[in-house]
Design a protein around this motif. Structure first.
Motif, PDB file in Angstrom:
ATOM      1  N   SER A  29       0.863  -1.249   0.141  1.00  0.00           N
ATOM      2  CA  SER A  29      -0.113   0.094  -0.058  1.00  0.00           C
ATOM      3  C   SER A  29       0.828   1.192   0.108  1.00  0.00           C
ATOM      4  O   SER A  29       1.884   1.417   1.021  1.00  0.00           O
ATOM      5  CB  SER A  29      -0.918  -0.030   1.286  1.00  0.00           C
ATOM      6  N   THR A  31       0.664   5.774  -0.502  1.00  0.00           N
ATOM      7  CA  THR A  31       0.189   7.047  -0.682  1.00  0.00           C
ATOM      8  C   THR A  31       1.504   7.730  -1.279  1.00  0.00           C
ATOM      9  O   THR A  31       2.419   8.138  -0.849  1.00  0.00           O
ATOM     10  CB  THR A  31      -0.071   7.575   0.701  1.00  0.00           C
ATOM     11  N   ASP A  59      -1.754  -1.220  -4.007  1.00  0.00           N
ATOM     12  CA  ASP A  59      -3.003  -0.436  -3.632  1.00  0.00           C
ATOM     13  C   ASP A  59      -2.493   1.049  -3.328  1.00  0.00           C
ATOM     14  O   ASP A  59      -1.722   1.290  -2.319  1.00  0.00           O
ATOM     15  CB  ASP A  59      -3.756  -0.859  -2.057  1.00  0.00           C
ATOM     16  N   GLN A  61      -2.829   5.492  -3.468  1.00  0.00           N
ATOM     17  CA  GLN A  61      -3.508   6.634  -3.810  1.00  0.00           C
ATOM     18  C   GLN A  61      -2.465   7.910  -3.807  1.00  0.00           C
ATOM     19  O   GLN A  61      -1.289   7.749  -3.312  1.00  0.00           O
ATOM     20  CB  GLN A  61      -4.187   6.973  -2.233  1.00  0.00           C
ATOM     21  N   SER A  63      -2.563  12.155  -3.902  1.00  0.00           N
ATOM     22  CA  SER A  63      -3.259  13.471  -3.228  1.00  0.00           C
ATOM     23  C   SER A  63      -2.592  14.504  -3.074  1.00  0.00           C
ATOM     24  O   SER A  63      -1.160  14.383  -3.076  1.00  0.00           O
ATOM     25  CB  SER A  63      -3.942  12.923  -2.116  1.00  0.00           C
ATOM     26  N   LEU A  82      -6.578   8.316 -10.028  1.00  0.00           N
ATOM     27  CA  LEU A  82      -5.964   7.715  -8.659  1.00  0.00           C
ATOM     28  C   LEU A  82      -5.750   8.786  -7.793  1.00  0.00           C
ATOM     29  O   LEU A  82      -5.782   8.717  -6.539  1.00  0.00           O
ATOM     30  CB  LEU A  82      -4.429   7.442  -9.000  1.00  0.00           C
ATOM     31  N   VAL A  84      -7.379  11.285  -4.912  1.00  0.00           N
ATOM     32  CA  VAL A  84      -8.334  10.859  -4.052  1.00  0.00           C
ATOM     33  C   VAL A  84      -8.602  12.462  -3.130  1.00  0.00           C
ATOM     34  O   VAL A  84      -7.155  13.110  -2.782  1.00  0.00           O
ATOM     35  CB  VAL A  84      -8.115   9.809  -2.901  1.00  0.00           C
ATOM     36  N   ASP A  88      -9.596  11.875   2.209  1.00  0.00           N
ATOM     37  CA  ASP A  88      -9.774  10.534   2.054  1.00  0.00           C
ATOM     38  C   ASP A  88      -8.655   9.633   2.403  1.00  0.00           C
ATOM     39  O   ASP A  88      -8.355   8.424   2.000  1.00  0.00           O
ATOM     40  CB  ASP A  88     -10.584   9.854   1.101  1.00  0.00           C
ATOM     41  N   VAL A  89      -7.314  10.509   2.218  1.00  0.00           N
ATOM     42  CA  VAL A  89      -5.970   9.936   2.306  1.00  0.00           C
ATOM     43  C   VAL A  89      -6.048   8.986   3.564  1.00  0.00           C
ATOM     44  O   VAL A  89      -6.093   9.396   4.683  1.00  0.00           O
ATOM     45  CB  VAL A  89      -5.162  10.933   2.379  1.00  0.00           C
ATOM     46  N   ARG A  90      -5.390   7.613   3.351  1.00  0.00           N
ATOM     47  CA  ARG A  90      -5.203   6.760   4.479  1.00  0.00           C
ATOM     48  C   ARG A  90      -4.163   7.246   5.473  1.00  0.00           C
ATOM     49  O   ARG A  90      -3.254   7.751   4.961  1.00  0.00           O
ATOM     50  CB  ARG A  90      -4.989   5.211   3.979  1.00  0.00           C
TER      51      ARG A  90
END
Length: 331
Positions: A29, A31, A59, A61, A63, A82, A84, A88-90
């Motif tokens: 994952s 970001t 996975d 994201q 941003s 892609l 977000v 909503d960023v994890r």
């Protein structure tokens, strides 16, 4: 490996790229964070990297913290699906990658994602980068972060196809001022990207030469208020203007940012500055220099950073006070 603009010799970056690739390949994952008030270099870098990761089944994201929407000049770039919203960023991911951000503060409200991640990879080309990641790939001699990303892709054996090329070209053409500020290899990389079939002319027009009508009266008002300080910067001269909130109402960030590249053309001044009012006494300041002044040092002394010829910072105070502070910093 194809040479990219201004890049350091391969021997100097081979280990940096190798470890960066190890981090990217180990993460399930990721970001990818672009800086606030994003330009095409940070967005192009972020989307290109995001596309490669997504194709590998990661996975991912992408941003940025502010503003709420992607600038219109970049809304057709490949990989935008892609993106977000910042909210909503994890928080918990294997890896956070920052692109074109010289410091943690440039991530705005998303800077806390750095501390929460298992590892952080910083990819940048700003001379003033603070090396805030657990691993940093910073080539201050590269003309754009997308040029660094292109070199990373080569080391990773990633085929740069049309979608990736469009993202990379966006950062290259904007950070070189449509190839006015280039280094050896700039045009070589551009030709390589154009050879994938992208429409460089149409992309450049949308990024740099498309503005709403409201931009014209704003430009007339702001340029009409420009002032020249011949004695500033040790007698090399400063030209500056201010964009007040009422001047920029309804305009996109890219219209506001474009003013500095007109102000900088004044032959009587080595340094150009545009003070952009955010709210009340809060300002963002763009600096440009021609040949003799290193504005990255000036910006850093005022809490910002950037490149030798293009930098910026934030300031608080009345217009006269922030102008006086800049003049004092220039010497």
């Amino acid at each position: 490996m194809t040479t990219t603009p201004g890049a350091r010799p391969e021997a100097e970056t081979q280990d940096e790229f190798a470890h960066a690739i190890d981090l990217l390949e180990a993460a399930e994952s990721v970001t990818v964070l672009c800086h606030i008030h994003p330009d095409a270099d940070t967005i192009g870098s972020g989307l290109a990297l995001g596309l490669v990761l997504a194709r590998r089944g990661v996975d991912v994201q992408v941003s940025f913290a502010a503003p709420a929407e992607l600038p219109g000049s970049m809304d057709a770039l490949p990989g935008r699906e892609l993106l977000v919203p910042a909210e909503d960023v994890r928080v918990d991911v294997d890896l956070v990658v920052t692109v074109d951000a010289g410091s943690k503060g440039r991530l705005g409200a998303l800077s806390d994602r750095i501390d929460a991640a298992d590892a952080t990879l910083v990819i940048d080309h700003h001379r003033s980068n603070t090396r805030f990641g657990t691993w940093n790939v910073v080539d201050e001699n590269a003309v754009s972060t997308t040029a660094v990303i292109a070199r990373l892709f080569d080391a990773w054996n990633v085929d740069i196809d049309r979608d990736l090329a469009e993202c990379l070209f966006a950062g290259l053409v904007t950070d070189t001022g449509s190839f006015r500020w280039v280094q050896p290899g700039s045009h070589t990389l551009a030709e390589r990207l154009l050879a994938t079939g992208i429409d460089g002319a149409a992309l450049t027009q949308k990024l740099l030469d498309t503005h709403p009508f409201a931009w014209l009266p704003m430009l007339g008002s702001v340029l009409g208020a420009a002032e020249l300080v011949p004695d500033a910067a040790g007698g090399l001269g400063l030209v500056y203007t201010a964009i007040l909130r009422e001047d920029s109402a309804g305009l996109r960030p890219e219209e506001i940012e474009s003013v500095i590249d007109i102000v900088r053309t004044a032959t009587e001044a080595e340094v150009a500055a545009v003070f952009k009012q955010q709210s009340g006494d809060d300002w963002t300041v763009s600096l440009r220099a021609k040949t003799q002044v290193d504005v990255s040092l000036v910006a850093t002394s005022l809490g910002g950073g950037g490149h030798r010829k293009a930098s910026g910072y934030t300031a608080t105070g009345s217009k006269s006070d922030v102008v006086a502070s800049l003049i004092a910093a220039l010497g």
